[in-house]
Design a protein around this motif. Structure first.
Motif, PDB file in Angstrom:
ATOM      1  N   LEU A  36       8.559  -3.480   2.653  1.00  0.00           N
ATOM      2  CA  LEU A  36       8.569  -2.322   3.556  1.00  0.00           C
ATOM      3  C   LEU A  36       9.874  -2.384   4.348  1.00  0.00           C
ATOM      4  O   LEU A  36       9.926  -2.087   5.535  1.00  0.00           O
ATOM      5  CB  LEU A  36       7.369  -2.357   4.503  1.00  0.00           C
ATOM      6  CG  LEU A  36       5.977  -2.469   3.858  1.00  0.00           C
ATOM      7  CD1 LEU A  36       4.885  -2.390   4.923  1.00  0.00           C
ATOM      8  CD2 LEU A  36       5.759  -1.367   2.817  1.00  0.00           C
ATOM      9  N   ARG A 299       0.565   8.518   5.933  1.00  0.00           N
ATOM     10  CA  ARG A 299       0.956   7.102   5.931  1.00  0.00           C
ATOM     11  C   ARG A 299       1.254   6.622   7.355  1.00  0.00           C
ATOM     12  O   ARG A 299       0.922   5.504   7.721  1.00  0.00           O
ATOM     13  CB  ARG A 299       2.197   6.931   5.056  1.00  0.00           C
ATOM     14  CG  ARG A 299       1.931   7.244   3.602  1.00  0.00           C
ATOM     15  CD  ARG A 299       3.241   7.427   2.872  1.00  0.00           C
ATOM     16  NE  ARG A 299       3.010   7.667   1.453  1.00  0.00           N
ATOM     17  CZ  ARG A 299       3.990   7.679   0.559  1.00  0.00           C
ATOM     18  NH1 ARG A 299       5.233   7.481   0.931  1.00  0.00           N
ATOM     19  NH2 ARG A 299       3.716   7.908  -0.707  1.00  0.00           N
ATOM     20  N   VAL A 303      -0.544   3.439   9.245  1.00  0.00           N
ATOM     21  CA  VAL A 303       0.183   2.297   9.816  1.00  0.00           C
ATOM     22  C   VAL A 303      -0.099   2.187  11.316  1.00  0.00           C
ATOM     23  O   VAL A 303      -0.366   1.099  11.832  1.00  0.00           O
ATOM     24  CB  VAL A 303       1.706   2.427   9.539  1.00  0.00           C
ATOM     25  CG1 VAL A 303       2.498   1.378  10.302  1.00  0.00           C
ATOM     26  CG2 VAL A 303       1.977   2.298   8.048  1.00  0.00           C
ATOM     27  N   TYR A 375       7.426   2.998   6.061  1.00  0.00           N
ATOM     28  CA  TYR A 375       6.144   3.317   5.393  1.00  0.00           C
ATOM     29  C   TYR A 375       6.335   4.281   4.222  1.00  0.00           C
ATOM     30  O   TYR A 375       5.421   5.031   3.868  1.00  0.00           O
ATOM     31  CB  TYR A 375       5.096   3.794   6.403  1.00  0.00           C
ATOM     32  CG  TYR A 375       5.446   5.001   7.241  1.00  0.00           C
ATOM     33  CD1 TYR A 375       5.300   6.288   6.736  1.00  0.00           C
ATOM     34  CD2 TYR A 375       5.900   4.864   8.544  1.00  0.00           C
ATOM     35  CE1 TYR A 375       5.597   7.404   7.503  1.00  0.00           C
ATOM     36  CE2 TYR A 375       6.200   5.965   9.325  1.00  0.00           C
ATOM     37  CZ  TYR A 375       6.058   7.237   8.794  1.00  0.00           C
ATOM     38  OH  TYR A 375       6.358   8.338   9.557  1.00  0.00           O
ATOM     39  N   GLU A 379      -0.321   4.729   0.180  1.00  0.00           N
ATOM     40  CA  GLU A 379      -1.337   4.302   1.162  1.00  0.00           C
ATOM     41  C   GLU A 379      -2.016   3.015   0.696  1.00  0.00           C
ATOM     42  O   GLU A 379      -2.374   2.164   1.500  1.00  0.00           O
ATOM     43  CB  GLU A 379      -2.374   5.415   1.382  1.00  0.00           C
ATOM     44  CG  GLU A 379      -1.748   6.628   2.023  1.00  0.00           C
ATOM     45  CD  GLU A 379      -2.730   7.492   2.813  1.00  0.00           C
ATOM     46  OE1 GLU A 379      -3.921   7.139   2.896  1.00  0.00           O
ATOM     47  OE2 GLU A 379      -2.283   8.534   3.340  1.00  0.00           O
ATOM     48  N   LEU A 382       0.305   0.255   1.501  1.00  0.00           N
ATOM     49  CA  LEU A 382       0.398   0.101   2.959  1.00  0.00           C
ATOM     50  C   LEU A 382      -0.857  -0.575   3.521  1.00  0.00           C
ATOM     51  O   LEU A 382      -0.778  -1.422   4.407  1.00  0.00           O
ATOM     52  CB  LEU A 382       0.594   1.466   3.628  1.00  0.00           C
ATOM     53  CG  LEU A 382       1.995   2.070   3.489  1.00  0.00           C
ATOM     54  CD1 LEU A 382       2.012   3.513   3.993  1.00  0.00           C
ATOM     55  CD2 LEU A 382       3.035   1.243   4.245  1.00  0.00           C
TER      56      LEU A 382
END
Ligand code: PMP
Ligand code: GLU
Length: 397
Positions: A36, A299, A303, A375, A379, A382
């Motif tokens: 990331l 997203r 996060v 991000y 998903e 993440l």
């Protein structure tokens, strides 16, 4: 061993690129790293853009191009500036470069040198500082903390301006904080610039379309200061064209001509094929980006929700780009397994080793309390990354 120049020895490697190189190496060694670290959309370049590139090759657009870019591309950029930002730039006020990164380097190297000062609000994008250092001008860092949503006011900027100040560089939406300047906040900065007519400002608007507020606002919209503004934009982010390498500026004719001269000695015009593909992107209705922006918004929520569940993490709500920049200073001085976290760079390395997640230290963006999470990934990934981060942070005591 050959002695390298003082210039290159004084330069830091780009922290974003260094972290993504490191994660690529670890992945190649078989480690299950989630990266990331790099600000790069995970979407593919849309087909209609690829088709325009294929056609450009078939039509033999494979020769050197005019240094500032094909005229039809600069006309398309002029139309885009009018359509999206209500800005009037003529083709001779536009210079196309090999990425917005080169656009920024052209402007800095064309405008400043030894003895000059460049004001950079922090947090800033990593390359601003190094490009300014390369120019031999003195960077003057102005800090904007999380309590002011990482944004600077006109008054703060004005306090940093001296008779040596020639340039200011900032981004909206901001990398690394995701903060977006409102029209009122930009008007406040414009008033300061009006009082300092010899100061130029780079408004880096490359994340323009990745914006969750109602509308992107450009600094150059204020006519009194338009000639002092260099508007930077490009196709890397919104159109998922990071590898194609195309950025551009809108600026006064004088600055555009200087950047063209600079570029004529360094790289010439960017790829002819990319330029033709970019026309397709710029002529497309930005409404087609709606789904991508929605995906980024989902997203961001994921996060932020995950960060909200970790004790000690303090995040603002970013209104644009695809980064969250939480304050993680709560963890400094804490330990796990005999390893003590001294600062954000240590924390980034700890998370790489312990959570197998690559993030970028806030130090590189001028804020040692924070860490940057990009991000721009699914998903599913993440969710996995955030639970690994939480687990690793909760081990620290
Ligand atoms: N400005 C900002 C704020 C960025 O995050 C980036 C990252 N790509 C750039 C400029 C440069 O973009 P590119 O060179 O890919 O056009
Ligand atoms: N701008 C992106 C980032 O900040 C891409 C990497 C780079 O060019 O620095 O991660």
């Amino acid at each position: 061993m050959i002695k390298l120049s003082d210039r290159i020895n004084a330069m830091e490697e780009s922290a974003t690129i260094a972290m993504s190189r490191k994660s690529r190496e670890l992945i190649a060694e078989g480690k299950d790293i989630i990266a990331l670290s790099l600000g790069e959309p995970d979407f593919n370049t849309p087909d209609f853009i690829k088709e325009a590139a294929s056609k450009a090759m078939e039509d033999n657009f494979t020769f050197y191009t005019p240094v500032p870019g094909f005229l039809d591309l600069r006309q398309a950029i002029a139309k885009k500036f009018k359509r999206d930002n209500d800005l009037d730039y003529s083709p001779d006020e536009i210079v196309v470069s090999t990425g917005a990164k080169q656009s920024i380097a052209n402007v800095v190297l064309s405008l400043v040198g030894a003895g000059d000062e460049v004001v950079i609000p922090a947090p800033y994008w990593v390359s601003y500082l190094e490009i300014v250092k390369m120019s031999e001008a003195k960077p003057i860092i102005v800090n904007a903390g999380i309590e002011s949503d990482f944004k600077v006011s006109g008054a703060t900027l004005e306090a940093a301006i001296t008779d040596k100040t020639k340039l200011i560089i900032f981004s909206t939406p901001c990398n690394p904080t995701g903060s977006v300047y409102s029209k009122e906040e930009l008007a406040d900065i414009a008033k300061v610039l009006e009082r300092h007519p010899n100061v130029v400002i780079i408004a880096d608007e490359i994340y323009e379309h990745i914006n969750f507020t109602s509308k992107h606002e450009s600094l150059a919209q204020f006519p009194e200061i338009k000639n002092q503004v260099v508007t930077v934009n490009g196709v890397s982010k919104a159109w998922a064209m990071t590898g194609w390498r195309l950025g551009y500026i809108g600026a006064s004719k004088q600055i555009a001509a200087a950047c063209t001269k600079m570029q004529g000695q360094f790289t010439s015009g960017t790829s002819s094929i990319t330029q033709k593909a970019a026309i397709a992107a710029l002529e497309a209705d930005p409404a087609v980006l709606k789904d991508m922006i929605k995906a980024f918004e989902g997203r961001r929520k994921l996060v932020l929700n995950a960060l909200g569940q970790i004790k000690g993490v303090n995040a603002n709500v970013p209104e644009g780009a695809f980064y969250v920049f939480p304050d993680v200073s709560y963890f400094y001085g804490k330990s796990y397994n005999g390893r003590t976290i001294k600062d954000c760079s240590d924390l980034a390395l700890y998370l790489l080793d312990e959570a197998l997640v690559a993030l970028v230290t806030g130090e590189a963006f001028g804020d040692p309390n924070c860490i940057r999470i990009s991000y721009a990934t699914s998903e599913e990934i993440l969710t996995k990354a955030m639970s690994r981060i939480r687990e690793a942070l909760e081990k620290l005591s």
